[in-house]
Design an enzyme around this catalytic site. Structure first.
Site, PDB file in Angstrom:
ATOM      1  N   SER A 191      32.666  40.172  46.137  1.00 49.70           N
ATOM      2  CA  SER A 191      32.431  39.078  47.085  1.00 49.70           C
ATOM      3  C   SER A 191      32.884  37.751  46.501  1.00 49.70           C
ATOM      4  O   SER A 191      32.460  37.383  45.399  1.00 49.70           O
ATOM      5  CB  SER A 191      30.944  38.974  47.429  1.00 49.70           C
ATOM      6  OG  SER A 191      30.479  40.195  47.924  1.00 49.70           O
ATOM      7  N   GLN A 248      30.286  39.770  41.541  1.00 52.82           N
ATOM      8  CA  GLN A 248      29.729  41.052  41.131  1.00 52.82           C
ATOM      9  C   GLN A 248      30.821  42.124  41.102  1.00 52.82           C
ATOM     10  O   GLN A 248      31.379  42.466  42.146  1.00 52.82           O
ATOM     11  CB  GLN A 248      28.645  41.451  42.151  1.00 52.82           C
ATOM     12  CG  GLN A 248      28.009  42.797  41.929  1.00 52.82           C
ATOM     13  CD  GLN A 248      27.017  43.122  43.053  1.00 52.82           C
ATOM     14  OE1 GLN A 248      27.202  42.681  44.180  1.00 52.82           O
ATOM     15  NE2 GLN A 248      25.988  43.865  42.735  1.00 52.82           N
ATOM     16  N   GLY A 249      31.130  42.643  39.905  1.00 53.81           N
ATOM     17  CA  GLY A 249      32.132  43.692  39.792  1.00 53.81           C
ATOM     18  C   GLY A 249      31.490  45.065  39.693  1.00 53.81           C
ATOM     19  O   GLY A 249      31.309  45.611  38.604  1.00 53.81           O
ATOM     20  N   TYR A 250      31.141  45.616  40.819  1.00 54.66           N
ATOM     21  CA  TYR A 250      30.478  46.925  40.847  1.00 54.66           C
ATOM     22  C   TYR A 250      31.411  48.001  41.410  1.00 54.66           C
ATOM     23  O   TYR A 250      31.887  48.870  40.698  1.00 54.66           O
ATOM     24  CB  TYR A 250      29.205  46.845  41.702  1.00 54.66           C
ATOM     25  CG  TYR A 250      27.939  46.516  40.949  1.00 54.66           C
ATOM     26  CD1 TYR A 250      27.945  45.609  39.891  1.00 54.66           C
ATOM     27  CD2 TYR A 250      26.722  47.089  41.300  1.00 54.66           C
ATOM     28  CE1 TYR A 250      26.772  45.292  39.222  1.00 54.66           C
ATOM     29  CE2 TYR A 250      25.553  46.781  40.637  1.00 54.66           C
ATOM     30  CZ  TYR A 250      25.572  45.874  39.595  1.00 54.66           C
ATOM     31  OH  TYR A 250      24.419  45.570  38.934  1.00 54.66           O
ATOM     32  N   SER A 251      31.659  47.923  42.752  1.00 52.12           N
ATOM     33  CA  SER A 251      32.409  48.993  43.416  1.00 52.12           C
ATOM     34  C   SER A 251      33.844  49.089  42.905  1.00 52.12           C
ATOM     35  O   SER A 251      34.427  48.101  42.456  1.00 52.12           O
ATOM     36  CB  SER A 251      32.461  48.742  44.919  1.00 52.12           C
ATOM     37  OG  SER A 251      31.174  48.780  45.460  1.00 52.12           O
ATOM     38  N   GLU A 288      22.761  55.158  54.516  1.00 51.49           N
ATOM     39  CA  GLU A 288      22.555  56.570  54.179  1.00 51.49           C
ATOM     40  C   GLU A 288      22.069  56.716  52.732  1.00 51.49           C
ATOM     41  O   GLU A 288      21.171  57.524  52.453  1.00 51.49           O
ATOM     42  CB  GLU A 288      23.848  57.353  54.403  1.00 51.49           C
ATOM     43  CG  GLU A 288      24.214  57.534  55.879  1.00 51.49           C
ATOM     44  CD  GLU A 288      24.617  56.241  56.580  1.00 51.49           C
ATOM     45  OE1 GLU A 288      25.116  55.314  55.903  1.00 51.49           O
ATOM     46  OE2 GLU A 288      24.410  56.149  57.807  1.00 51.49           O
ATOM     47  N   GLU A 335      19.556  42.484  44.688  1.00 56.37           N
ATOM     48  CA  GLU A 335      20.556  42.303  45.738  1.00 56.37           C
ATOM     49  C   GLU A 335      20.018  42.768  47.087  1.00 56.37           C
ATOM     50  O   GLU A 335      20.188  42.104  48.102  1.00 56.37           O
ATOM     51  CB  GLU A 335      21.834  43.087  45.384  1.00 56.37           C
ATOM     52  CG  GLU A 335      22.911  42.920  46.446  1.00 56.37           C
ATOM     53  CD  GLU A 335      24.194  43.695  46.131  1.00 56.37           C
ATOM     54  OE1 GLU A 335      24.201  44.473  45.163  1.00 56.37           O
ATOM     55  OE2 GLU A 335      25.171  43.507  46.860  1.00 56.37           O
TER      56      GLU A 335
END
Lengths: 380, 398
Positions: free
Chosen positions: B166, B131-134, B383, B249
């Site tokens: 990951s 997963q290429g998100y952040s 948060e 997720e």
């Protein structure tokens, strides 16, 4: 066990919710307090609740009840809990009534339960003593044989609705030492019995509670409820079931004080914006919300376990009471903090919830006591 | 119901006839098991055989349509299958982000060609996805991502850096968020794109964590050419796809940690306590620890009851209730508290990093505890989740 309301329960919840909004606002509790009402609740409304089938909801039809279960009763008590309705469900239906239903003789049941289900007769359970705290079996009140009957001697405190009850179920020790589980017996004693003195107490929530003094009260053999010396198990079962009802009431009150808080967060303007836009308050509100959701799951589970006679029932009782105690206290404390100064005023309703939270928390064992019990039941 | 019972009988017979005996008892947690992929290694060849057997029956993705390699089973049948696997103490044949994240997302947003291309390979465990998100500058503020995708004929050219990818070093394909319109409002210029990790210009560097392991990587993208047809849903509609996938997720994370806290692993609590602590008359002598254990066990029980309530409501045909919004925050915090208490139970024996004087269970517990600190960060920090609850569920203003 399905943790979801049936269609009938959805309907019951709606009926009860509508009825509470129309007949039982929190102002009623305030008025009862401010007028020092000697009854402490509304007899006409109690009668109405009986006509709606709520008072007799868990009693068999042969005694005038509805023959339904705790899952149904919980729905009604949650609705009533929302506005802190002070009617004598705990004392009459859940403690006195259930003690008679579970342990009483045929004659006792026939004499009391139909009148109870009609919203007439009221009962109380005289259990708590100055030294007992949350321990059901720590009983110093003695029952000494006297002819074919007994003489009762002792002192009870904070007996719910004793001042309005027609009869009291008195927990007394017929044998054994002060802390023994064995040797307890329940007696059904008319409130006007000679030697029985009831002195109303005023607690922070202003619901009915009283000191009960037993000075050589004479009762016949027919006053015994259940088996002599084996009242401990009966008492535990009855108080566990009553705790289910109390938890449902607490869940309702907790939900309501939280809803009121949310409304305030959305409408109170400071620094030119609603205070609910501040992240410090959002996060605290979200945490209260989580606790209420978890408490709701526990209440739904324990009510269904009561109906199914689940082997895990006692653990679930402690789970639910610990959660509801913590959630109610948290929601009420947070409500006062978020309302700010006005939350401290008698004019606002928040204080009523804060006070009720503490009383409910201490009734039938607080959160720490139930965690201890949960550990013991879990074998550690 | 009769059909369901005959289905159960079929499954039971099939398992008895086919399941490799060497796998019985390997019922690891939801984050341990066979992840598949081109780089998969099989110390036990039965793991591979088990995957192939199940894939042929559609049992790796039981609820997906048969045409894409799934089992075409109903939710009830899938539940029966899970029950029978658990009963036979067999591990799931395949786990991973293909099954839990990109697969469901493609079923919802993918075009026919994308579904036909990718889903069967996921079902057969041939391709492992990451997963290429952040990005270094886009963590909780995910929509602030800067990785650029510039159109060049029928390809996009990707440039940028992803982080916390990951297992990128073990994966074959990546689903990735890229900025396709730098001038639009930040959520409206993002596209959701798929690429092969072997495409020239993709490089991966594992990140060593405090637990000593490297489950996360940095992914560097330098002039990576990706066909336009690999964009899922419409160009610049990636944020919608990304949010739907995040919901999958978070469900996965909450399930994993919730079941870890309340299910099999919590039975380890009392066992651990018996090994390390004194008991007097059947009661844990340390009253404060007894209360902490009871608190976590009760929290876990209430959490499991809440997940059950959500499932029962769904079964009864109700729309998803407000209760499910708490799973990610509560499940991950619960897992952390569980491990904190276990650490206290093991005492000084929980301080080992490696080597003499510490046994495998102790070392594993310590590493698990260190790993668990990430639970409340990954997949949306607690948060951010609390903000979401406050806004979407409680209706509090921005």
């Amino acid at each position: 066990m399905q943790l979801v309301l049936t269609e009938e329960q959805e309907l019951l919840a709606k009926t009860a919710g509508d009825w509470v909004r129309e007949h039982s606002p929190v102002t009623r509790v305030r008025q009862l307090r401010d007028t020092n009402d000697p009854t402490g609740f509304s007899r006409p409304l109690w009668k109405q609740m009986a006509e709606l089938g709520w008072v007799g909801i868990v009693f068999p039809e042969q005694y005038g009840g509805a023959g339904m279960g705790y899952a149904d009763l919980a729905v009604v008590l949650e609705a009533l809990g929302r506005t802190l309705a002070p009617e004598p469900f705990l004392s009459t239906v859940l403690l006195g009534g259930q003690a008679l239903l579970v342990g009483g003789s045929d004659a006792q049941k026939k004499a009391w339960l139909p009148g109870l289900c009609e919203g007439g007769k009221l009962l109380a359970l005289a259990q708590q003593e100055p030294k007992s705290r949350h321990d059901l079996f720590r009983v110093a009140t003695r029952a000494r044989p006297d002819g074919t009957g007994f003489r009762l001697e002792g002192e009870k405190i904070q007996v719910l609705d004793a001042q309005v009850a027609d009869a009291l179920l008195v927990v007394a020790r017929s044998s054994g030492g002060e802390r023994d589980a064995a040797g307890l017996t329940l007696f059904l004693v008319p409130r006007d019995a000679a030697g029985l003195r009831v002195t109303p107490q005023t607690r922070i929530d202003h619901r009915n509670a009283a000191l009960v003094r037993l000075d050589g009260v004479r009762v016949g053999a027919d006053a015994v409820v259940g088996a002599i010396g084996q009242g401990g198990a009966l008492l535990q079962q009855v108080v566990d079931c009553a705790t289910v009802g109390l938890c449902a009431e607490m869940l309702g009150a907790t939900s309501q004080v939280f809803d009121d808080t949310l409304h305030y967060l959305k409408t109170r303007i400071q620094f030119g914006v609603p205070i609910g836009s501040f992240q410090a308050l959002k996060h605290r509100a979200a945490r209260v919300f989580m606790e209420i959701e978890l408490a709701r799951s526990a209440v739904m589970a324990v009510a269904r376990a009561a109906d199914a006679g689940d082997a895990d029932f006692e653990k679930l009782v402690s789970l639910a009471k610990a959660r509801c105690s913590d959630a109610f206290v948290l929601a009420a404390n947070e409500a006062v903090q978020m309302f700010g100064g006005v939350g401290m005023t008698d004019e606002y309703d928040v204080g009523f919830y804060l006070k009720r939270a503490r009383v409910a928390e201490m009734t039938f064992g607080d959160a720490a006591w139930h965690r201890e019990r949960y550990a013991r039941l879990g074998g550690y | 119901m009769a059909d369901l019972e005959s289905f159960r009988e079929d499954v039971r017979q099939w398992l008895a006839a086919n399941a490799p005996k060497s796998l019985v008892g390997m019922t690891g947690g939801d984050l341990e098991g066979n992840w598949g992929g081109r780089k998969a290694t099989y110390p036990n060849p039965d793991m591979k055989r088990w995957l192939e057997l199940c894939a042929a029956r559609g049992f790796t993705a039981p609820e997906w349509p048969r045409e894409y390699g799934g089992g075409g089973l109903s939710r009830e049948e899938t539940k029966v299958l899970r029950q029978e696997l658990a009963r036979a103490k067999l591990p799931p044949p395949l786990i991973g982000f293909g099954l839990t994240m990109i697969g469901p997302t493609l079923l919802m947003f993918g075009d026919e060609e994308q579904k036909k291309e990718h889903l069967p390979k996921i079902c057969r465990g041939e391709i492992r996805w990451c997963q290429g998100y952040s990005e270094p500058g886009a963590g909780s503020d995910l929509a602030g991502l800067q990785t650029r995708a510039v159109l060049d004929g029928d390809h996009y050219i990707l440039n940028g850096q992803k982080i916390w990818t990951s297992y990128a070093d073990l994966c074959d394909w990546q689903f990735c968020l890229v900025r396709t319109d730098p001038n639009a409002k930040k959520q409206e210029g993002i596209s959701f794109i798929l690429f092969d990790m072997e495409t020239p210009g993709v490089s991966v560097k594992p990140i060593k964590l405090i637990s000593g392991s490297s489950p996360f990587c940095e992914t560097f993208l330098t002039d990576v050419r990706v066909p336009v047809k690999n964009v899922v849903s419409k160009v610049n509609n990636g944020w919608t796809v990304a949010k739907a996938l995040l919901a999958h997720e978070r469900t996965m994370i909450a399930d994993a940690f919730g079941s870890a806290a309340g299910g099999g692993k919590s039975r380890g609590f009392t066992a651990l306590a018996r090994d390390y602590l004194d008991f007097e008359d059947g009661t844990l002598a340390d009253a404060s620890l007894r209360h902490r254990i009871a608190q976590v066990e009760m929290d876990a029980r209430a959490f499991l009851l809440t997940t059950q309530r959500a499932r029962d409501a769904a079964k009864a045909g109700h729309a998803p209730g407000t209760e499910s919004s708490i799973f990610k925050v509560y499940g991950t915090e619960l897992n952390q508290r569980r491990l904190e208490v276990m650490l206290s139970i093991a005492g000084p024996q929980a301080l080992g990093w490696e080597g003499a004087g510490f046994d495998e269970r102790e070392l594993d517990l310590t590493r698990q505890w260190l790993r668990s600190r990430a639970n409340t960060i990954e997949g949306g920090t607690s948060e951010v989740q609390l903000n979401i609850i406050a806004k979407r569920v409680l209706g509090l203003p921005d």
